[in-house]
Design a protein around this motif. Structure first.
Motif, PDB file in Angstrom:
ATOM      1  N   ALA A   1       0.739  -1.240   0.080  1.00  5.22           N
ATOM      2  CA  ALA A   1      -0.176   0.245  -0.259  1.00  5.22           C
ATOM      3  C   ALA A   1       1.070   1.669  -0.032  1.00  5.22           C
ATOM      4  CB  ALA A   1      -0.750  -0.540   1.089  1.00  5.22           C
ATOM      5  N   GLY A   2       1.782   1.413   0.398  1.00  2.00           N
ATOM      6  CA  GLY A   2       2.957   2.436   0.256  1.00  2.00           C
ATOM      7  C   GLY A   2       3.176   2.789  -1.002  1.00  2.00           C
ATOM      8  N   LEU A   3       2.944   1.949  -1.763  1.00  6.41           N
ATOM      9  CA  LEU A   3       3.697   1.916  -3.214  1.00  6.41           C
ATOM     10  C   LEU A   3       3.274   3.041  -3.851  1.00  6.41           C
ATOM     11  CD1 LEU A   3       3.238  -0.826  -5.694  1.00  6.41           C
ATOM     12  CD2 LEU A   3       5.467   0.791  -4.757  1.00  6.41           C
ATOM     13  N   TYR A   4       1.991   3.705  -3.282  1.00  3.89           N
ATOM     14  CA  TYR A   4       0.830   5.266  -3.501  1.00  3.89           C
ATOM     15  C   TYR A   4       1.736   6.216  -3.143  1.00  3.89           C
ATOM     16  CZ  TYR A   4      -1.206   1.210  -5.672  1.00  3.89           C
ATOM     17  OH  TYR A   4      -1.284   0.136  -6.955  1.00  3.89           O
ATOM     18  N   GLN A   5       2.538   6.508  -1.841  1.00  9.16           N
ATOM     19  CA  GLN A   5       2.425   7.714  -1.500  1.00  9.16           C
ATOM     20  C   GLN A   5       3.109   8.520  -2.353  1.00  9.16           C
ATOM     21  OE1 GLN A   5       5.408   6.841   1.835  1.00  9.16           O
ATOM     22  NE2 GLN A   5       3.686   4.729   2.466  1.00  9.16           N
ATOM     23  N   GLU A   6       3.196   9.618  -2.143  1.00 11.74           N
ATOM     24  CA  GLU A   6       3.349  10.542  -2.981  1.00 11.74           C
ATOM     25  C   GLU A   6       4.685  11.072  -3.350  1.00 11.74           C
ATOM     26  OE1 GLU A   6       3.534  15.392  -4.548  1.00 11.74           O
ATOM     27  OE2 GLU A   6       1.931  14.279  -3.532  1.00 11.74           O
ATOM     28  N   ASP A   7       5.751  10.548  -2.342  1.00 14.30           N
ATOM     29  CA  ASP A   7       7.165  10.742  -2.372  1.00 14.30           C
ATOM     30  C   ASP A   7       7.496   9.358  -3.401  1.00 14.30           C
ATOM     31  OD1 ASP A   7       6.483   9.356   0.162  1.00 14.30           O
ATOM     32  OD2 ASP A   7       8.426   9.637   0.079  1.00 14.30           O
ATOM     33  N   VAL A   8       6.630   8.799  -2.853  1.00 17.33           N
ATOM     34  CA  VAL A   8       7.533   6.436  -3.900  1.00 17.33           C
ATOM     35  C   VAL A   8       6.917   6.808  -5.437  1.00 17.33           C
ATOM     36  CG1 VAL A   8       6.651   4.235  -4.371  1.00 17.33           C
ATOM     37  CG2 VAL A   8       6.679   5.597  -1.856  1.00 17.33           C
ATOM     38  N   LEU A   9       6.129   8.024  -5.257  1.00 17.74           N
ATOM     39  CA  LEU A   9       5.399   7.359  -7.002  1.00 17.74           C
ATOM     40  C   LEU A   9       5.936   8.712  -7.491  1.00 17.74           C
ATOM     41  CD1 LEU A   9       1.338   7.906  -6.757  1.00 17.74           C
ATOM     42  CD2 LEU A   9       2.582   6.171  -7.579  1.00 17.74           C
ATOM     43  N   ARG A  10       6.481   9.868  -6.179  1.00 13.36           N
ATOM     44  CA  ARG A  10       7.567  10.270  -8.151  1.00 13.36           C
ATOM     45  C   ARG A  10       9.365   9.539  -7.994  1.00 13.36           C
ATOM     46  NH1 ARG A  10       6.232  15.973  -7.689  1.00 13.36           N
ATOM     47  NH2 ARG A  10       5.543  15.857  -5.297  1.00 13.36           N
ATOM     48  N   TYR A  11       9.819   8.093  -7.106  1.00 15.59           N
ATOM     49  CA  TYR A  11      10.714   7.815  -7.803  1.00 15.59           C
ATOM     50  C   TYR A  11       9.536   7.045  -9.392  1.00 15.59           C
ATOM     51  CZ  TYR A  11      13.875   8.282  -4.262  1.00 15.59           C
ATOM     52  OH  TYR A  11      14.288   9.515  -2.756  1.00 15.59           O
ATOM     53  N   ILE A  12       8.750   6.406  -9.404  1.00 15.38           N
ATOM     54  CA  ILE A  12       8.019   6.271 -10.307  1.00 15.38           C
ATOM     55  C   ILE A  12       7.686   6.415 -11.672  1.00 15.38           C
ATOM     56  CG2 ILE A  12       6.007   3.858 -11.022  1.00 15.38           C
ATOM     57  CD1 ILE A  12       6.282   3.349  -8.017  1.00 15.38           C
ATOM     58  N   TYR A  13       7.344   7.252 -11.120  1.00 19.54           N
ATOM     59  CA  TYR A  13       6.433   8.086 -12.356  1.00 19.54           C
ATOM     60  C   TYR A  13       7.264   9.749 -12.789  1.00 19.54           C
ATOM     61  CZ  TYR A  13       2.948   5.048 -12.695  1.00 19.54           C
ATOM     62  OH  TYR A  13       2.226   3.546 -12.106  1.00 19.54           O
ATOM     63  N   GLY A  14       8.272   9.993 -11.590  1.00 17.62           N
ATOM     64  CA  GLY A  14       9.357  11.278 -12.126  1.00 17.62           C
ATOM     65  C   GLY A  14       8.133  12.013 -11.531  1.00 17.62           C
ATOM     66  N   PRO A  15       8.915  13.421 -11.552  1.00 14.07           N
ATOM     67  CA  PRO A  15       8.819  14.676 -11.013  1.00 14.07           C
ATOM     68  C   PRO A  15       7.209  15.319 -10.974  1.00 14.07           C
ATOM     69  CG  PRO A  15       9.931  14.980 -12.865  1.00 14.07           C
ATOM     70  CD  PRO A  15       9.750  13.822 -13.047  1.00 14.07           C
ATOM     71  N   HIS A  16       6.443  14.585 -11.965  1.00 18.13           N
ATOM     72  CA  HIS A  16       4.529  14.531 -11.822  1.00 18.13           C
ATOM     73  C   HIS A  16       4.194  12.830 -11.660  1.00 18.13           C
ATOM     74  CE1 HIS A  16       5.798  18.563 -13.226  1.00 18.13           C
ATOM     75  NE2 HIS A  16       6.822  17.523 -13.603  1.00 18.13           N
ATOM     76  N   PRO A  17       3.946  12.745 -10.547  1.00 18.71           N
ATOM     77  CA  PRO A  17       3.339  11.297 -10.120  1.00 18.71           C
ATOM     78  C   PRO A  17       1.978  11.544 -10.809  1.00 18.71           C
ATOM     79  CG  PRO A  17       3.603  12.521  -8.245  1.00 18.71           C
ATOM     80  CD  PRO A  17       4.491  13.233  -9.443  1.00 18.71           C
ATOM     81  N   LEU A  18       1.459  12.759 -10.849  1.00 20.16           N
ATOM     82  CA  LEU A  18      -0.591  12.636 -10.947  1.00 20.16           C
ATOM     83  C   LEU A  18      -0.771  11.680 -12.431  1.00 20.16           C
ATOM     84  CD1 LEU A  18      -1.678  16.111  -8.825  1.00 20.16           C
ATOM     85  CD2 LEU A  18      -1.798  13.495  -8.252  1.00 20.16           C
TER      86      LEU A  18
END
Length: 186
Positions: A154-171
């Protein structure tokens, strides 16, 4: 042997699909971890092959040449090969790569079922977090070979983690995930 303890399923089956090798032959390769390459298969080996084919639901395809399989069937054959070696851990590299949506769901459902029935630890290497099965309990995110997240799924969906996955624009990444889900719905 360390090699026999991990059942590995590569992203792509790297062999000429014109080779006259059957599904049963491919699955039987998994027994090399026990019997060694080039040795005759024993009755125990044949029983393990049958069990692996049944476990993934392709026993009826045993005699079919690999070149005549769909992508989903080929992936099930690869999983059966890995199971046939009776591993302590199953490691799959992008198991849903190049599969249509239905085959992706079937593959992930199969892996979830195998985990539940056998309590076999399964490690999936995937880039598409939206495709990860609900049964996942832990996630590890790597960047340049270093762990940037290691914890509950569930922690994958934290904004700071999403930045690592999707770059500076996780949204934007989340919107892309949502669009992919919407595209698959009828």
């Amino acid at each position: 042997l360390f090699r026999s303890r991990i059942g590995y399923v590569p992203q792509n089956l790297t062999m000429d699909m014109r080779m006259p090798i059957s599904v049963r032959d491919l699955v039987g390769i998994g027994r090399c971890a026990h019997s060694g390459a080039g040795r005759r298969l024993s009755a125990t080996d044949h029983a393990a092959i049958d069990a692996a084919l049944s476990a993934v639901g392709i026993k009826q395809l045993a005699a079919r040449p690999l070149g005549q399989l769909s992508g989903g069937e080929r992936q099930k054959a690869q999983i059966a090969r890995a199971l046939c070696q009776e591993p302590e851990l199953l490691l799959l590299d992008e198991p849903t790569n190049n599969l249509d949506a239905a085959a992706q769901c079937e593959c992930l459902d199969l892996l979830s079922r195998l985990y539940e029935e056998r309590q076999l630890p399964i490690v999936l290497v995937m880039h598409d977090i939206a495709a990860l099965p609900a049964a996942c309990t832990r996630a590890l995110v790597l960047q340049h070979g270093h762990a940037v997240y290691d914890g509950p799924f569930a922690g994958l969906y934290q904004e700071d983690v999403l930045r690592y996955i999707y770059g500076p624009h996780p949204l934007a990444g989340l919107r892309a995930m949502r669009q992919a889900i919407d595209d698959e719905l009828p």
